[in-house]
Design an enzyme around this catalytic site. Structure first.
Site, mmCIF file in Angstrom:
data_model
loop_
_atom_site.group_PDB
_atom_site.id
_atom_site.type_symbol
_atom_site.label_atom_id
_atom_site.label_comp_id
_atom_site.label_asym_id
_atom_site.label_seq_id
_atom_site.Cartn_x
_atom_site.Cartn_y
_atom_site.Cartn_z
ATOM 1 N N GLU A 289 6.280 -7.295 -7.395
ATOM 2 C CA GLU A 289 6.054 -6.736 -6.046
ATOM 3 C C GLU A 289 4.550 -6.589 -5.900
ATOM 4 O O GLU A 289 3.964 -5.604 -6.344
ATOM 5 C CB GLU A 289 6.738 -5.362 -5.919
ATOM 6 C CG GLU A 289 8.241 -5.407 -6.046
ATOM 7 C CD GLU A 289 8.939 -5.945 -4.812
ATOM 8 O OE1 GLU A 289 8.269 -6.230 -3.803
ATOM 9 O OE2 GLU A 289 10.173 -6.091 -4.870
ATOM 10 N N CYS B 292 1.210 -1.530 0.537
ATOM 11 C CA CYS B 292 1.346 -2.988 0.429
ATOM 12 C C CYS B 292 1.734 -3.571 1.785
ATOM 13 O O CYS B 292 1.403 -4.708 2.094
ATOM 14 C CB CYS B 292 2.371 -3.350 -0.634
ATOM 15 S SG CYS B 292 3.908 -2.456 -0.440
HETATM 16 P P1 NAD Z 1 -3.184 -2.726 -9.962
HETATM 17 O O1 NAD Z 1 -2.756 -4.148 -10.041
HETATM 18 O O2 NAD Z 1 -4.594 -2.405 -10.242
HETATM 19 O O3 NAD Z 1 -2.317 -1.840 -10.987
HETATM 20 C C1 NAD Z 1 -0.916 -1.764 -10.883
HETATM 21 C C2 NAD Z 1 -0.328 -1.431 -12.244
HETATM 22 O O4 NAD Z 1 -0.466 -2.573 -13.091
HETATM 23 C C3 NAD Z 1 -1.028 -0.280 -12.976
HETATM 24 O O5 NAD Z 1 -0.057 0.488 -13.661
HETATM 25 C C4 NAD Z 1 -1.943 -1.016 -13.951
HETATM 26 O O6 NAD Z 1 -2.260 -0.257 -15.090
HETATM 27 C C5 NAD Z 1 -1.055 -2.193 -14.322
HETATM 28 N N1 NAD Z 1 -1.746 -3.371 -14.850
HETATM 29 C C6 NAD Z 1 -2.890 -3.918 -14.395
HETATM 30 N N2 NAD Z 1 -3.183 -5.031 -15.113
HETATM 31 C C7 NAD Z 1 -2.181 -5.174 -16.028
HETATM 32 C C8 NAD Z 1 -1.927 -6.122 -17.073
HETATM 33 N N3 NAD Z 1 -2.755 -7.151 -17.313
HETATM 34 N N4 NAD Z 1 -0.826 -5.955 -17.831
HETATM 35 C C9 NAD Z 1 0.020 -4.920 -17.602
HETATM 36 N N5 NAD Z 1 -0.183 -3.994 -16.640
HETATM 37 C C10 NAD Z 1 -1.266 -4.121 -15.855
HETATM 38 O O7 NAD Z 1 -2.758 -2.206 -8.513
HETATM 39 P P2 NAD Z 1 -3.082 -0.813 -7.808
HETATM 40 O O8 NAD Z 1 -4.507 -0.779 -7.399
HETATM 41 O O9 NAD Z 1 -2.538 0.322 -8.610
HETATM 42 O O10 NAD Z 1 -2.155 -0.921 -6.508
HETATM 43 C C11 NAD Z 1 -2.526 -1.578 -5.341
HETATM 44 C C12 NAD Z 1 -1.896 -2.956 -5.256
HETATM 45 O O11 NAD Z 1 -0.481 -2.860 -5.413
HETATM 46 C C13 NAD Z 1 -2.093 -3.593 -3.892
HETATM 47 O O12 NAD Z 1 -2.382 -4.944 -4.063
HETATM 48 C C14 NAD Z 1 -0.739 -3.401 -3.208
HETATM 49 O O13 NAD Z 1 -0.476 -4.322 -2.187
HETATM 50 C C15 NAD Z 1 0.181 -3.561 -4.373
HETATM 51 N N6 NAD Z 1 1.488 -2.948 -4.127
HETATM 52 C C16 NAD Z 1 2.538 -3.779 -3.857
HETATM 53 C C17 NAD Z 1 3.777 -3.237 -3.560
HETATM 54 C C18 NAD Z 1 4.955 -4.117 -3.224
HETATM 55 O O14 NAD Z 1 6.076 -3.609 -3.222
HETATM 56 N N7 NAD Z 1 4.770 -5.386 -2.927
HETATM 57 C C19 NAD Z 1 3.960 -1.846 -3.576
HETATM 58 C C20 NAD Z 1 2.863 -1.035 -3.877
HETATM 59 C C21 NAD Z 1 1.624 -1.610 -4.141
#
Ligand code: NAD
Length: 510
Positions: A261, A295
């Site tokens: 997601e 998102c």
């Molecule tokens: P992010 O990608 O920085 O982090 C999200 C999660 O992924 C965190 O827990 C982080 O620690 C983890 N993570 C990051 N790199 C990783 C890796 N290499 N391996 C394992 N885990 C890893 O995102 P954010 O800044 O927390 O959130 C914002 C983003 O999330 C935006 O792009 C938003 O659109 C998206 N989002 C999407 C949805 C959806 O349902 N499509 C919902 C909420 C947020």
């Protein structure tokens, strides 16, 4: 700010960073949860280590071996009680979500309500994990499709929905018969601790608390461990496209499943015949709500030329009345961004917009509400008159920037809307049923969500939620999303005394 609600949720000044049925005395790097509204530390914790992670997985695996044998409606009964426990703590949980993520209290409470709603949905689902009865081509044979639990699921969540995304996964996955291990965002660890406590208190009665394992840690230590762990058949990851690409590759390499997601870039098309009152309200909620950090946030308005000037004027005046400030205070409509990196990201995007020929119509800078909030991450919601050729409008800047662009007709709107890498949510405002139906048809929006006369954000839990293209293709929440958390078994039973082969094959002679 009165923080007594933290005590009600069991949040201390210093907290453990992992849960395997008991709270582990984690000894990793110290991490502070910072309130985005004033830069103050809410509470601290120590990250879990690789060894802590191993304990969490082992306990979850053991609990799973017992949980999967329980009839699904009995699993639903536990989830029903988790839903009740969340109801009891709704007020405190909503305040914590608001304090830690910066979204306004109404949205914090709404997020907890979403957790309750999905628990209710999962309870009903626990009696509806239906398979199929398939007609066999062979006499005296029965063929069925049966759904079984998958195992221990890894759940990685983003900061902007610090409670609901876990609940979407965990409530469904629990009734499906799985254990889960949650790695929340490092930016919102306290909400994760509080939500885990609520669920674990219910499950602990029969030794099932390890089903809701928690590991808070950095990506290199525990994020990687989860993604590369063959014991976790499914990784459900919510976050940026950048993260999704890494996770998908690593999980794919070990032939695991991933449910992604990822980022969005939602557009609302407003046609000349639209109800502009409705359109303005939907756009402002979609673009300014959660300070543009959803998102599904509305990032682009594609307005037909007959109404674009009026729509633009009405949006600009609506933006000027947005109250920016303490997310927990009544009357605030927009809180802060999550951190200073997000503020810098927005300022960078504004500079790029100007370079690419965009015209800032309102906002366009940081915001200082004064007092102790001067240390917070506040910005002004911004509207930019833009054009579809700008590279920037195809990117997701996680901030309240809205691009308004002219389009000639519905055909051009659909083409411009779809011409971005992301494919999460979309909407059209029109009173013309032909245009509305066209928008949601196979030659219309290419997004996972396509609405008519409703904005892009604020989905109900009953529908499947997710998006296409760079958004990752995953579906969570309602409809038949539960199937992602189960394995499918095709079972054929021969209740006759012959052994006929499929396709009429004769093998050897009688
Ligand atoms: P992010 O990608 O920085 O982090 C999200 C999660 O992924 C965190 O827990 C982080 O620690 C983890 N993570 C990051 N790199 C990783 C890796 N290499 N391996 C394992 N885990 C890893 O995102 P954010 O800044 O927390 O959130 C914002 C983003 O999330 C935006 O792009 C938003 O659109 C998206 N989002 C999407 C949805 C959806 O349902 N499509 C919902 C909420 C947020």
């Amino acid at each position: 700010m009165n923080l007594d609600f933290l005590k009600e949720l069991g949040i201390e000044a210093k907290n453990p960073g992992a849960f395997d049925g008991s709270w582990l005395q984690t000894t990793g790097e110290e991490c502070h949860s910072i309130a985005p509204a004033n830069g103050k530390t809410i509470a601290s914790l120590r990250y879990g280590s690789r060894a802590d992670y191993e304990r969490v997985v082992a306990a979850a695996q053991e609990a799973f071996s017992r949980w999967r044998a329980l009839p699904a409606p009995q699993r639903g009964e536990y989830v029903r009680r988790i839903g009740l426990a969340m109801r009891e703590k709704k007020d405190a949980l909503g305040k914590l979500v608001s304090l830690e993520s910066g979204k306004i209290l109404q949205e914090g409470l709404g997020e907890v309500q979403e957790c309750i709603d999905i628990a209710d949905f999962a309870v009903g689902l626990s009696r509806q994990l239906y398979g199929l009865d398939i007609k066999s081509e062979r006499p005296m044979h029965s063929m069925r499709e049966i759904w079984h639990p998958l195992g221990t699921i890894g759940v990685i969540t983003a900061f902007n929905f610090p409670a609901a995304v876990w609940a979407w996964n965990a409530m469904l996955s629990l009734v499906c018969g799985n254990a889960q291990i949650w790695k929340p965002s490092e930016k919102t660890p306290l909400t994760a601790i509080a939500m885990t406590k609520v669920a674990a208190d219910v499950l602990a009665e029969d030794g099932f608390a390890p089903l809701v394992g928690l590991i808070i840690g950095d990506v290199s230590e525990v994020g990687n461990a989860m993604v590369e762990d063959k014991r976790l058949p499914l990784i459900s990851a919510t976050g940026s496209v950048r993260m999704g690409r890494i996770v998908a590759e690593k999980v794919g390499k070990r032939l695991g499943r991933s449910l992604l997601e990822l980022g969005g870039n939602s557009a609302i098309t407003v046609l000349d015949d639209a109800d502009l009152d409705m359109a303005v309200r939907a756009i402002v909620f979609g673009a300014v709500g959660t300070a543009g950090q959803r998102c599904t946030s509305t990032r682009r308005v594609l307005a037909q030329r007959g109404i674009i000037d009026e729509l633009q004027n009405r949006l600009v005046s609506a933006y000027k009345s947005v109250v920016i400030g303490d997310p927990l205070a009544e009357g605030t409509l927009m809180g802060p961004l999550i951190d200073q990196d997000a503020v810098q990201g927005m300022m960078q995007a504004l500079a790029t917009a100007k370079e690419e020929g965009g015209e800032i119509l309102c906002g366009g800078g940081k915001h200082d509400p004064g007092g102790e909030l001067s240390a917070g991450n506040f910005v002004q919601p911004t509207i930019i008159r833009a054009h579809p050729e700008m590279k920037l409008v195809k990117e997701e800047t996680f901030a309240p920037i809205l691009y308004i662009m002219p389009i000639d007709d519905i055909e051009q709107a659909i083409q411009v809307q779809n011409d971005v890498p992301q494919g999460l949510s979309s909407a059209v405002f029109t009173m013309n049923i032909r245009h509305g139906e066209r928008f949601v048809s196979a030659v219309g929006s290419d997004c996972g969500i396509a609405n008519v006369n409703i904005g892009t954000s604020g989905a109900e839990i009953g529908g499947a939620f997710g998006g296409e293209k760079d958004t990752g293709g995953g579906r969570e929440s309602g409809s038949d999303s539960w199937k992602a958390y189960m394995r499918r078994q095709t079972s054929t039973v021969n209740w006759g005394s012959e052994l006929p082969l499929a396709q009429g094959i004769q093998f050897g002679s009688d």
